[in-house]
Design a protein around this motif. Structure first.
Motif, PDB file in Angstrom:
ATOM      1  N   ILE A  73     -48.334 -10.385  32.612  1.00 15.76           N
ATOM      2  CA  ILE A  73     -48.272  -9.789  31.387  1.00 15.76           C
ATOM      3  C   ILE A  73     -47.663  -9.060  32.258  1.00 15.76           C
ATOM      4  O   ILE A  73     -48.070  -7.946  32.923  1.00 15.76           O
ATOM      5  N   GLN A  74     -45.968  -7.947  31.874  1.00 15.98           N
ATOM      6  CA  GLN A  74     -46.048  -6.882  32.812  1.00 15.98           C
ATOM      7  C   GLN A  74     -45.406  -5.736  31.513  1.00 15.98           C
ATOM      8  O   GLN A  74     -44.325  -5.709  30.767  1.00 15.98           O
ATOM      9  N   VAL A  75     -45.915  -4.478  31.699  1.00 15.21           N
ATOM     10  CA  VAL A  75     -45.748  -3.682  30.842  1.00 15.21           C
ATOM     11  C   VAL A  75     -45.098  -2.053  31.444  1.00 15.21           C
ATOM     12  O   VAL A  75     -45.722  -1.133  32.733  1.00 15.21           O
ATOM     13  N   VAL A  76     -43.622  -1.682  30.971  1.00 12.23           N
ATOM     14  CA  VAL A  76     -43.469  -0.299  32.167  1.00 12.23           C
ATOM     15  C   VAL A  76     -43.106   0.534  30.491  1.00 12.23           C
ATOM     16  O   VAL A  76     -42.154   0.083  30.029  1.00 12.23           O
ATOM     17  N   ASN A  77     -43.725   1.851  30.469  1.00 13.36           N
ATOM     18  CA  ASN A  77     -44.131   2.674  29.561  1.00 13.36           C
ATOM     19  C   ASN A  77     -43.774   4.283  30.763  1.00 13.36           C
ATOM     20  O   ASN A  77     -44.431   4.305  31.471  1.00 13.36           O
ATOM     21  N   ALA A  78     -43.455   5.457  29.502  1.00 12.53           N
ATOM     22  CA  ALA A  78     -44.031   6.438  29.799  1.00 12.53           C
ATOM     23  C   ALA A  78     -45.535   6.521  30.508  1.00 12.53           C
ATOM     24  O   ALA A  78     -45.531   7.854  30.623  1.00 12.53           O
ATOM     25  N   GLU A  79     -46.340   5.497  30.386  1.00 12.52           N
ATOM     26  CA  GLU A  79     -47.651   6.410  30.735  1.00 12.52           C
ATOM     27  C   GLU A  79     -47.996   5.705  31.129  1.00 12.52           C
ATOM     28  O   GLU A  79     -48.872   5.836  32.368  1.00 12.52           O
ATOM     29  N   GLY A  80     -46.985   4.975  31.790  1.00 13.12           N
ATOM     30  CA  GLY A  80     -46.962   3.996  33.516  1.00 13.12           C
ATOM     31  C   GLY A  80     -46.301   2.616  33.985  1.00 13.12           C
ATOM     32  O   GLY A  80     -46.057   1.897  32.875  1.00 13.12           O
ATOM     33  N   ALA A  81     -46.338   2.027  34.674  1.00 16.36           N
ATOM     34  CA  ALA A  81     -46.350   0.224  34.988  1.00 16.36           C
ATOM     35  C   ALA A  81     -47.977   0.069  35.039  1.00 16.36           C
ATOM     36  O   ALA A  81     -48.011   0.675  35.770  1.00 16.36           O
ATOM     37  N   LEU A  82     -47.781  -1.820  34.336  1.00 19.81           N
ATOM     38  CA  LEU A  82     -49.090  -2.429  34.598  1.00 19.81           C
ATOM     39  C   LEU A  82     -48.448  -4.301  34.856  1.00 19.81           C
ATOM     40  O   LEU A  82     -47.616  -4.526  33.795  1.00 19.81           O
ATOM     41  N   THR A  83     -49.122  -5.149  35.881  1.00 18.66           N
ATOM     42  CA  THR A  83     -48.290  -6.486  35.873  1.00 18.66           C
ATOM     43  C   THR A  83     -49.663  -6.727  35.955  1.00 18.66           C
ATOM     44  O   THR A  83     -51.171  -6.364  36.591  1.00 18.66           O
ATOM     45  N   ILE A  84     -50.221  -7.765  35.043  1.00 19.77           N
ATOM     46  CA  ILE A  84     -51.066  -8.875  34.696  1.00 19.77           C
ATOM     47  C   ILE A  84     -51.072  -9.875  34.947  1.00 19.77           C
ATOM     48  O   ILE A  84     -50.064  -9.843  34.539  1.00 19.77           O
ATOM     49  N   VAL A  85     -51.792 -10.533  35.943  1.00 21.76           N
ATOM     50  CA  VAL A  85     -51.310 -12.282  36.695  1.00 21.76           C
ATOM     51  C   VAL A  85     -52.147 -12.780  36.399  1.00 21.76           C
ATOM     52  O   VAL A  85     -53.754 -12.994  36.535  1.00 21.76           O
ATOM     53  N   ASP A  86     -52.779 -14.457  34.977  1.00 24.21           N
ATOM     54  CA  ASP A  86     -54.253 -14.747  34.723  1.00 24.21           C
ATOM     55  C   ASP A  86     -54.853 -13.947  34.728  1.00 24.21           C
ATOM     56  O   ASP A  86     -55.827 -14.174  35.201  1.00 24.21           O
ATOM     57  N   GLY A  87     -54.641 -12.988  33.884  1.00 27.89           N
ATOM     58  CA  GLY A  87     -56.152 -11.579  33.391  1.00 27.89           C
ATOM     59  C   GLY A  87     -56.664 -10.934  34.507  1.00 27.89           C
ATOM     60  O   GLY A  87     -57.575 -10.286  34.530  1.00 27.89           O
ATOM     61  N   LYS A  88     -56.079 -10.635  35.722  1.00 25.26           N
ATOM     62  CA  LYS A  88     -56.498  -9.610  36.364  1.00 25.26           C
ATOM     63  C   LYS A  88     -54.800  -8.792  37.186  1.00 25.26           C
ATOM     64  O   LYS A  88     -54.192  -9.599  36.921  1.00 25.26           O
ATOM     65  N   ILE A  89     -55.316  -7.600  36.054  1.00 27.71           N
ATOM     66  CA  ILE A  89     -54.890  -6.585  37.450  1.00 27.71           C
ATOM     67  C   ILE A  89     -54.050  -6.656  38.745  1.00 27.71           C
ATOM     68  O   ILE A  89     -54.470  -6.485  40.053  1.00 27.71           O
ATOM     69  N   VAL A  90     -52.921  -7.110  39.238  1.00 32.58           N
ATOM     70  CA  VAL A  90     -52.216  -7.178  40.159  1.00 32.58           C
ATOM     71  C   VAL A  90     -51.643  -5.978  40.764  1.00 32.58           C
ATOM     72  O   VAL A  90     -50.631  -6.040  42.218  1.00 32.58           O
ATOM     73  N   GLY A  91     -50.790  -4.830  40.121  1.00 33.85           N
ATOM     74  CA  GLY A  91     -49.668  -3.764  40.229  1.00 33.85           C
ATOM     75  C   GLY A  91     -50.281  -3.011  39.298  1.00 33.85           C
ATOM     76  O   GLY A  91     -50.062  -2.994  38.106  1.00 33.85           O
ATOM     77  N   GLU A  92     -50.033  -1.048  40.091  1.00 32.91           N
ATOM     78  CA  GLU A  92     -49.742  -0.571  38.903  1.00 32.91           C
ATOM     79  C   GLU A  92     -48.555  -0.284  38.469  1.00 32.91           C
ATOM     80  O   GLU A  92     -48.660   1.565  38.689  1.00 32.91           O
ATOM     81  N   THR A  93     -48.098  -0.322  39.829  1.00 31.75           N
ATOM     82  CA  THR A  93     -46.663  -0.196  40.119  1.00 31.75           C
ATOM     83  C   THR A  93     -45.333  -0.986  39.718  1.00 31.75           C
ATOM     84  O   THR A  93     -45.767  -1.651  40.029  1.00 31.75           O
ATOM     85  N   GLU A  94     -44.050  -0.575  39.721  1.00 28.94           N
ATOM     86  CA  GLU A  94     -42.979  -1.606  39.915  1.00 28.94           C
ATOM     87  C   GLU A  94     -42.442  -1.693  41.429  1.00 28.94           C
ATOM     88  O   GLU A  94     -42.337  -0.751  41.982  1.00 28.94           O
ATOM     89  N   SER A  95     -42.083  -3.141  41.504  1.00 29.55           N
ATOM     90  CA  SER A  95     -41.445  -3.709  42.877  1.00 29.55           C
ATOM     91  C   SER A  95     -40.096  -3.827  42.626  1.00 29.55           C
ATOM     92  O   SER A  95     -39.098  -3.386  41.708  1.00 29.55           O
ATOM     93  N   LEU A  96     -38.912  -3.220  43.498  1.00 31.20           N
ATOM     94  CA  LEU A  96     -38.004  -3.496  43.486  1.00 31.20           C
ATOM     95  C   LEU A  96     -37.026  -4.725  42.668  1.00 31.20           C
ATOM     96  O   LEU A  96     -36.240  -5.053  41.601  1.00 31.20           O
ATOM     97  N   PHE A  97     -38.759  -5.943  42.982  1.00 31.93           N
ATOM     98  CA  PHE A  97     -38.009  -6.924  41.760  1.00 31.93           C
ATOM     99  C   PHE A  97     -37.985  -7.025  40.659  1.00 31.93           C
ATOM    100  O   PHE A  97     -37.724  -8.066  39.920  1.00 31.93           O
TER     101      PHE A  97
END
Length: 186
Positions: A9-33
């Protein structure tokens, strides 16, 4: 680690960025990829132009080039220069086929290649394979297996604050046993 399937699950909006993989938050910023989606989702030309400029692509420079037997418009560089960020668009379909995001001055450090486009419906196509290269080496690959149009999602799926309260960070692991006996039992 070679995992054929995972839930992301990857969400990017005015509130921020969040990446969740297999039920765990793995990042709160966007990478170049993470910008692979920009070329596929931005339907508004002004927003896309702004995003490409933020990625360092000079929209005033356009040339014609060849990439894997395809003739393409090269936006951001004069072909065959690969030392600056650039977007490659197929001359016949106008679909993105390649984007160079960062360079070491001579060759691409981070590059995304879009291949095997499939029809989603009568108007839209999507790449079935997206390759992510670091210094010419495959770092990751997204493979599209199935699509579903007009799927209904709850608003909570796009709420960064809600998702942070629902999922744990990846580094939130249970405490490890402190004695030798406990280790043997585990």
């Amino acid at each position: 680690m070679n995992r054929p399937e995972l839930e992301k699950i990857q969400v990017v909006n005015a509130e921020g960025a969040l990446t969740i993989v297999d039920g765990k938050i793995v990042g709160e910023t966007e990478s170049l990829f993470d910008h692979f989606k920009d070329l596929l989702l931005y339907k508004d030309a002004d927003l896309l132009v702004r995003q490409l400029a933020l990625l360092g692509i000079d929209l005033e420079v356009v040339s014609l080039g060849r990439f894997k037997e395809r003739i393409a418009y090269v936006i951001g560089a004069r072909y065959p220069d690969e030392s600056v960020p650039q977007l490659w668009v197929d001359k016949e379909t106008f679909s993105p086929i390649r984007v160079i995001l960062s360079c070491d001055g001579e060759s691409p450090e981070k590059e995304i290649v879009y291949t095997e486009y499939r029809a989603l419906d009568k108007k839209n196509r999507y790449p079935a394979r997206i390759l992510f290269l670091e210094k010419g080496t495959l770092a990751r690959m997204n493979v599209l297996e199935a699509t579903e149009i007009n799927t209904r999602f709850t608003n909570q799926l796009f709420d960064v604050v809600h998702l942070k309260s629902t999922y744990e960070p990846i580094d939130a692991t249970p405490e490890t046993p402190s004695t030798e006996t406990e280790l043997e039992e585990v």
